[in-house]
Design an enzyme around this catalytic site. Structure first.
Site, PDB file in Angstrom:
ATOM      1  N   ALA A  65     -64.032 -27.890 -46.081  1.00  0.00           N
ATOM      2  CA  ALA A  65     -62.833 -28.966 -46.564  1.00  0.00           C
ATOM      3  C   ALA A  65     -62.653 -30.061 -45.707  1.00  0.00           C
ATOM      4  O   ALA A  65     -63.340 -30.267 -44.856  1.00  0.00           O
ATOM      5  CB  ALA A  65     -61.592 -28.520 -46.591  1.00  0.00           C
ATOM      6  N   GLU A  98     -69.896 -20.567 -54.005  1.00  0.00           N
ATOM      7  CA  GLU A  98     -69.563 -20.718 -55.079  1.00  0.00           C
ATOM      8  C   GLU A  98     -67.558 -22.013 -55.744  1.00  0.00           C
ATOM      9  O   GLU A  98     -67.625 -22.396 -54.179  1.00  0.00           O
ATOM     10  CB  GLU A  98     -67.819 -19.210 -55.264  1.00  0.00           C
ATOM     11  CG  GLU A  98     -68.861 -18.346 -56.066  1.00  0.00           C
ATOM     12  CD  GLU A  98     -68.304 -16.807 -54.856  1.00  0.00           C
ATOM     13  OE1 GLU A  98     -66.802 -17.330 -54.699  1.00  0.00           O
ATOM     14  OE2 GLU A  98     -68.739 -16.028 -55.115  1.00  0.00           O
ATOM     15  N   ASN A 103     -64.679 -29.630 -60.140  1.00  0.00           N
ATOM     16  CA  ASN A 103     -64.887 -30.262 -58.872  1.00  0.00           C
ATOM     17  C   ASN A 103     -66.122 -30.951 -58.703  1.00  0.00           C
ATOM     18  O   ASN A 103     -66.945 -30.605 -57.842  1.00  0.00           O
ATOM     19  CB  ASN A 103     -64.605 -28.963 -57.187  1.00  0.00           C
ATOM     20  CG  ASN A 103     -64.640 -29.112 -56.079  1.00  0.00           C
ATOM     21  OD1 ASN A 103     -65.023 -30.748 -55.748  1.00  0.00           O
ATOM     22  ND2 ASN A 103     -64.641 -29.071 -54.823  1.00  0.00           N
ATOM     23  N   TYR A 110     -73.394 -30.764 -52.914  1.00  0.00           N
ATOM     24  CA  TYR A 110     -74.000 -29.388 -52.515  1.00  0.00           C
ATOM     25  C   TYR A 110     -75.507 -29.779 -53.487  1.00  0.00           C
ATOM     26  O   TYR A 110     -76.739 -29.394 -53.401  1.00  0.00           O
ATOM     27  CB  TYR A 110     -73.160 -28.667 -53.407  1.00  0.00           C
ATOM     28  CG  TYR A 110     -72.326 -27.394 -53.143  1.00  0.00           C
ATOM     29  CD1 TYR A 110     -72.567 -27.962 -51.679  1.00  0.00           C
ATOM     30  CD2 TYR A 110     -71.080 -27.256 -53.719  1.00  0.00           C
ATOM     31  CE1 TYR A 110     -71.432 -27.390 -50.408  1.00  0.00           C
ATOM     32  CE2 TYR A 110     -69.935 -26.886 -53.231  1.00  0.00           C
ATOM     33  CZ  TYR A 110     -69.898 -27.261 -51.546  1.00  0.00           C
ATOM     34  OH  TYR A 110     -69.259 -26.609 -50.957  1.00  0.00           O
TER      35      TYR A 110
HETATM   36  C1  LIG Z   1     -65.395 -31.801 -50.735  1.00  0.00           C
HETATM   37  C2  LIG Z   1     -65.665 -32.695 -49.980  1.00  0.00           C
HETATM   38  C3  LIG Z   1     -65.300 -31.315 -48.585  1.00  0.00           C
HETATM   39  C4  LIG Z   1     -66.678 -34.204 -49.632  1.00  0.00           C
HETATM   40  O1  LIG Z   1     -66.210 -34.191 -48.207  1.00  0.00           O
HETATM   41  P1  LIG Z   1     -66.220 -35.733 -47.999  1.00  0.00           P
HETATM   42  O2  LIG Z   1     -66.261 -35.860 -46.960  1.00  0.00           O
HETATM   43  O3  LIG Z   1     -65.773 -36.605 -48.551  1.00  0.00           O
HETATM   44  O4  LIG Z   1     -67.472 -36.316 -48.343  1.00  0.00           O
HETATM   45  P2  LIG Z   1     -68.709 -37.704 -47.940  1.00  0.00           P
HETATM   46  O5  LIG Z   1     -68.293 -38.828 -47.595  1.00  0.00           O
HETATM   47  O6  LIG Z   1     -69.928 -36.494 -47.050  1.00  0.00           O
HETATM   48  O7  LIG Z   1     -69.648 -37.522 -49.512  1.00  0.00           O
HETATM   49  C5  LIG Z   1     -70.417 -36.921 -50.019  1.00  0.00           C
HETATM   50  C6  LIG Z   1     -70.913 -37.031 -50.652  1.00  0.00           C
HETATM   51  O8  LIG Z   1     -69.542 -36.646 -51.997  1.00  0.00           O
HETATM   52  C7  LIG Z   1     -69.993 -37.039 -52.592  1.00  0.00           C
HETATM   53  N1  LIG Z   1     -68.601 -38.281 -53.065  1.00  0.00           N
HETATM   54  C8  LIG Z   1     -67.477 -37.956 -51.781  1.00  0.00           C
HETATM   55  N2  LIG Z   1     -66.433 -39.028 -52.199  1.00  0.00           N
HETATM   56  C9  LIG Z   1     -66.840 -39.058 -53.626  1.00  0.00           C
HETATM   57  C10 LIG Z   1     -65.544 -39.501 -54.407  1.00  0.00           C
HETATM   58  N3  LIG Z   1     -64.887 -40.276 -54.545  1.00  0.00           N
HETATM   59  N4  LIG Z   1     -66.712 -39.606 -56.470  1.00  0.00           N
HETATM   60  C11 LIG Z   1     -67.557 -38.878 -56.358  1.00  0.00           C
HETATM   61  N5  LIG Z   1     -68.527 -38.005 -54.995  1.00  0.00           N
HETATM   62  C12 LIG Z   1     -68.041 -38.438 -54.109  1.00  0.00           C
HETATM   63  C13 LIG Z   1     -71.219 -37.920 -52.642  1.00  0.00           C
HETATM   64  O9  LIG Z   1     -72.070 -37.546 -53.615  1.00  0.00           O
HETATM   65  C14 LIG Z   1     -70.704 -38.175 -51.225  1.00  0.00           C
HETATM   66  O10 LIG Z   1     -72.110 -38.922 -51.106  1.00  0.00           O
HETATM   67  P3  LIG Z   1     -73.218 -40.468 -50.757  1.00  0.00           P
HETATM   68  O11 LIG Z   1     -71.978 -40.362 -50.088  1.00  0.00           O
HETATM   69  O12 LIG Z   1     -74.021 -39.925 -50.385  1.00  0.00           O
HETATM   70  O13 LIG Z   1     -72.318 -40.140 -51.600  1.00  0.00           O
HETATM   71  C15 LIG Z   1     -64.092 -32.965 -49.563  1.00  0.00           C
HETATM   72  O14 LIG Z   1     -64.207 -34.068 -50.824  1.00  0.00           O
HETATM   73  C16 LIG Z   1     -62.701 -32.278 -49.774  1.00  0.00           C
HETATM   74  O15 LIG Z   1     -62.607 -31.645 -48.512  1.00  0.00           O
HETATM   75  N6  LIG Z   1     -62.488 -31.707 -51.076  1.00  0.00           N
HETATM   76  C17 LIG Z   1     -61.282 -30.580 -51.304  1.00  0.00           C
HETATM   77  C18 LIG Z   1     -61.753 -29.286 -50.950  1.00  0.00           C
HETATM   78  C19 LIG Z   1     -63.055 -29.045 -51.943  1.00  0.00           C
HETATM   79  O16 LIG Z   1     -63.236 -29.197 -52.181  1.00  0.00           O
HETATM   80  N7  LIG Z   1     -64.452 -28.390 -50.881  1.00  0.00           N
HETATM   81  C20 LIG Z   1     -65.116 -27.622 -51.321  1.00  0.00           C
HETATM   82  C21 LIG Z   1     -64.801 -26.250 -52.335  1.00  0.00           C
HETATM   83  S1  LIG Z   1     -66.484 -25.044 -52.274  1.00  0.00           S
END
Ligand SMILES: CC(C)(COP(=O)(O)OP(=O)(O)OC[C@H]1O[C@@H](n2cnc3c(N)ncnc32)[C@H](O)[C@@H]1OP(=O)(O)O)[C@@H](O)C(=O)NCCC(=O)NCCS
Length: 146
Positions: A65, A98, A103, A110
């Site tokens: 996260a 998983e 999400n 991924y």
């Molecule tokens: C999933 C998570 C870790 C991604 O972290 P992040 O720092 O925001 O991600 P990044 O800024 O590196 O973005 C990576 C990719 O995510 C996707 N992404 C990020 N923000 C997005 C948004 N608002 N809408 C759609 N896709 C998005 C894009 O594919 C992006 O790739 P790109 O920059 O090439 O377009 C974060 O959203 C999070 O903590 N979510 C809550 C916890 C969670 O869901 N964990 C995973 C459980 S398995």
């Protein structure tokens, strides 16, 4: 990740049921487990984490996260890249994880790294009840972002 990160890490938890500090601490000292923490820029503020295990050529992402205020800035991509790099260095050939079916952000991330869906577990999560999508990556072929 160190013990010093645990308080911020638990505060950052949003998913229910969340891991407790004790669960994170147990992970910290599990012999097959390792973690990375992301800090934001020069403020060095705790911004995210990824918890993984690797054993016998197989790796798993257990929790991952980025704190809400730091999302969308590439930290998730960096954490995932670093974790997959370490798995490759350890000789893991496959990585599993998983994720909640709904999400879309995590699933998109991924899939950009080459993860492919290999399973679907109905009602796997609670609060709210939801299916888990199971993903697999063949690491040797997919460490770099697609
Ligand atoms: C999933 C998570 C870790 C991604 O972290 P992040 O720092 O925001 O991600 P990044 O800024 O590196 O973005 C990576 C990719 O995510 C996707 N992404 C990020 N923000 C997005 C948004 N608002 N809408 C759609 N896709 C998005 C894009 O594919 C992006 O790739 P790109 O920059 O090439 O377009 C974060 O959203 C999070 O903590 N979510 C809550 C916890 C969670 O869901 N964990 C995973 C459980 S398995």
């Amino acid at each position: 990740m160190t013990e010093a990160d645990l308080v911020e890490l638990v505060l950052a938890e949003e998913e229910k049921p969340a891991w407790t500090a004790a669960q994170f601490a147990e992970e910290l000292y599990h012999p097959c487990a390792w973690q990375f923490v992301a800090c934001h820029d020069d403020s060095s503020r705790f911004a995210g984490y990824i918890c993984c295990r690797s054993v016998a050529g197989e790796a798993e992402i257990l929790k991952f996260a980025v704190i809400r205020q730091f999302r969308g800035q590439g930290l998730g991509r960096l954490l995932l890249q670093a974790a997959l790099q370490r798995m490759a260095e350890e000789g893991a050939g496959r990585c599993y994880l998983e994720v909640r079916d709904s999400n879309a952000v995590a699933r998109g991330l991924y899939e950009k790294f080459g993860f492919r869906q290999i399973g679907y577990r109905r009602d796997y999560y609670s609060s709210p009840r939801e299916a888990a999508v199971v993903y697999k990556l063949n690491i040797a072929k997919g460490v770099q972002k697609k």
